[in-house]
Design a protein around this motif. Structure first.
Motif, short mmCIF file in Angstrom:
data_model
loop_
_atom_site.label_atom_id
_atom_site.label_comp_id
_atom_site.label_asym_id
_atom_site.label_seq_id
_atom_site.Cartn_x
_atom_site.Cartn_y
_atom_site.Cartn_z
N MET A 77 66.05 83.34 23.00
CA MET A 77 65.07 82.93 24.00
C MET A 77 65.41 83.56 25.35
SD MET A 77 65.52 78.93 23.08
CE MET A 77 63.96 78.26 23.58
N GLY A 78 64.43 83.62 26.21
CA GLY A 78 64.67 84.08 27.56
C GLY A 78 65.63 83.15 28.27
N GLU A 79 66.57 83.68 28.99
CA GLU A 79 67.60 82.86 29.62
C GLU A 79 67.24 82.42 31.03
OE1 GLU A 79 71.26 84.90 30.23
OE2 GLU A 79 72.36 83.11 30.84
N CYS B 119 62.59 75.08 33.16
CA CYS B 119 62.50 76.41 33.77
C CYS B 119 63.83 76.75 34.45
CB CYS B 119 61.36 76.44 34.78
SG CYS B 119 59.75 75.94 34.13
N VAL B 120 64.92 76.45 33.78
CA VAL B 120 66.24 76.64 34.37
C VAL B 120 66.77 78.04 34.04
CG1 VAL B 120 66.75 74.19 34.37
CG2 VAL B 120 67.33 75.57 32.37
N ASP B 121 67.95 78.33 34.56
CA ASP B 121 68.53 79.67 34.46
C ASP B 121 69.65 79.78 33.44
OD1 ASP B 121 68.44 81.33 37.75
OD2 ASP B 121 67.10 81.36 36.00
N ASN B 122 69.82 78.77 32.59
CA ASN B 122 70.95 78.82 31.67
C ASN B 122 70.64 78.04 30.39
OD1 ASN B 122 72.51 75.92 31.89
ND2 ASN B 122 71.41 76.45 33.76
N ASN B 140 57.47 65.73 24.99
CA ASN B 140 57.15 67.14 24.80
C ASN B 140 58.02 67.95 25.75
OD1 ASN B 140 54.53 67.70 23.00
ND2 ASN B 140 54.28 65.74 24.07
N ILE B 141 58.75 68.89 25.23
CA ILE B 141 59.59 69.75 26.06
C ILE B 141 59.18 71.20 25.83
CG2 ILE B 141 61.92 70.57 26.54
CD1 ILE B 141 63.02 67.94 25.62
N PHE B 142 58.98 71.89 26.92
CA PHE B 142 58.65 73.32 26.86
C PHE B 142 59.83 74.09 27.44
CE2 PHE B 142 54.26 72.77 25.62
CZ PHE B 142 54.00 71.48 26.05
N LEU B 143 60.49 74.85 26.56
CA LEU B 143 61.61 75.68 27.00
C LEU B 143 61.06 77.06 27.32
CD1 LEU B 143 62.64 73.72 24.47
CD2 LEU B 143 64.80 74.80 25.04
N VAL B 154 58.44 81.22 25.25
CA VAL B 154 58.06 79.82 25.38
C VAL B 154 58.35 79.14 24.04
CG1 VAL B 154 56.18 78.16 25.75
CG2 VAL B 154 56.20 80.34 27.01
N TYR B 155 58.98 77.97 24.08
CA TYR B 155 59.17 77.18 22.86
C TYR B 155 58.75 75.75 23.14
CZ TYR B 155 60.99 75.32 18.55
OH TYR B 155 61.08 74.71 17.32
N HIS B 156 57.90 75.21 22.28
CA HIS B 156 57.39 73.85 22.42
C HIS B 156 58.08 72.94 21.42
CE1 HIS B 156 53.83 70.83 21.87
NE2 HIS B 156 54.81 70.32 22.59
N TYR B 157 58.88 72.01 21.94
CA TYR B 157 59.56 71.02 21.10
C TYR B 157 58.83 69.69 21.30
CZ TYR B 157 63.25 67.83 19.47
OH TYR B 157 63.98 66.86 18.82
N GLU B 158 58.26 69.17 20.21
CA GLU B 158 57.49 67.94 20.30
C GLU B 158 58.11 66.85 19.45
OE1 GLU B 158 53.47 68.29 18.96
OE2 GLU B 158 52.99 66.18 19.35
N ARG B 159 58.27 65.69 20.04
CA ARG B 159 58.66 64.50 19.31
C ARG B 159 57.53 63.47 19.43
NH1 ARG B 159 63.26 63.29 17.37
NH2 ARG B 159 63.28 61.09 17.95
#
Lengths: 81, 273
Positions: A77-79, B119-122, B140-143, B154-159
């Motif tokens: 994934m993008g970091e 939308c973090v850097d790590n 719902n979490i969008f990485l 973009v990755y969508h993690y849904e619970r």
């Protein structure tokens, strides 16, 4: 596409994917992930650090592809944000 | 109705803030709540790809600058770093917050039904938040992220109802299961200052925000149930104009179910195949 000498293709087919690109071929069956990666890397621009997945499981370069497998190469994934 | 929580309001998070605030303001969502979370501060060098008029904590500055434009929406700044554990150093405890409940923290950031944008850097912070999601029934979490100039994802993690609808990214993303970096929230000021930002472009930040914004638009603001439009993960490269999507969920709903237990323990009801 030449794989060179090695294990003959077995019955059935397998699918290999990277991004929007994919190919289903009986020639993949019996080949290792490393061999398939090497055959597609340039044409599909597969990054060297892309991992190989079979479903949600990671498979190593020495995994031998079976008929019915879908092997997906995916980069991390993008970091940054 | 849900809160919208953006964790990391620098590049991508900043553009997402603008789009999301505008969309929330003019939607039927009620109440209208947007939470901006960031422990970092704007520096002059950030102006190359982040828009701000004042220096200071990013969440506070961003909220103050955006709020006047969207009076119906409550835009709440949270100036803390999101971490997995509260440090024992008392001076640092007010500067951090855990994403979910822990045995040692009195409060935590996330609530049931939140829509969370990471939308973090790590990767470590992403992993910490995803791990905390196990303690919520509906989340719902969008990485989102970008690197190498033009690449983004973009990755969508849904619970939902205590079950993973999409695959828990911790279960198959090695960069989350074994993060190669550290959470800046767990670092000293000197350590944070030494982190190299790498090469990022404003256009890629914008593109990531657009992709995740469009997904959320179809999921909640203008629901689109068509199967053709369904995707859980997207990767794009602006350099060659490519974009690919993937579905990351089990065909059989019973596979991969998880159940909630007390804080600190998550049991897998049905082992995933």
């Amino acid at each position: 596409m030449a794989f060179g000498s090695g294990t003959p293709a077995q019955a059935g087919k397998a699918t290999v994917k990277y991004g929007s690109q994919n190919d289903t071929d009986g020639l993949f069956v019996g080949r290792t992930v490393a061999e398939v990666r090497g055959s597609r890397a340039a044409a599909w621009n597969i990054p060297t650090d892309a991992r190989a997945y079979r479903g949600r499981d990671t498979v190593g370069d020495d995994y031998v592809i079976k008929a019915g497998d879908t092997i997906e190469f995916a980069r991390r994934m993008g970091e940054k944000g | 109705m849900p809160r919208f929580v953006i964790i990391g309001v620098g590049g991508t998070g900043g553009w997402l803030t603008m789009g999301l605030a505008a969309t929330i303001e003019h939607s039927d969502i009620d109440p209208k709540v947007l939470v901006l979370v960031d422990g970092d501060s704007f520096e002059p060098k950030n102006q190359e790809r982040q828009h701000f008029m004042n220096l200071g904590n990013k969440a506070a500055v961003r909220a103050a600058e955006v709020q006047p434009m969207y009076p119906k929406t409550v835009i709440l700044p949270d100036e803390r770093w999101v971490v997995d554990e509260i440090p024992k150093d008392k001076e640092e405890t007010t500067k951090v917050v855990t994403a979910g409940p822990t045995k040692t923290s009195k409060e935590h950031l996330l609530q049931e039904d939140d829509w969370v944008f990471l939308c973090v850097d790590n990767f470590k912070c992403r992993a910490d938040v995803v791990a905390a999601a196990q303690h919520f029934k509906n989340l719902n979490i969008f990485l989102v992220g970008n690197d190498e100039e033009y690449f983004g994802s973009v990755y969508h993690y849904e619970r939902r109802d205590g079950k993973d609808i999409t695959w828990d990214p911790l279960s198959f993303k090695d960069e989350l299961a074994n993060p190669p970096d550290r959470n800046p929230g767990a670092m000293s000021c000197q350590e944070r200052a030494a982190i190299e930002g790498g090469t990022q472009f404003i256009w890629t930040n914008m593109a990531v925000a657009a992709w995740v914004g469009s997904l959320v638009n179809r999921l909640i603001f203008r629901p689109d149930k068509s199967e053709a439009a369904q995707w859980d993960e997207l990767m794009f490269d602006l350099r060659d104009g490519s974009a690919s999507t993937s579905v990351r969920r089990d065909e059989t709903p019973e596979e991969g179910e998880k159940v909630l237990t007390d804080v600190g323990a998550v049991e897998e009801a049905v082992p995933a195949s």
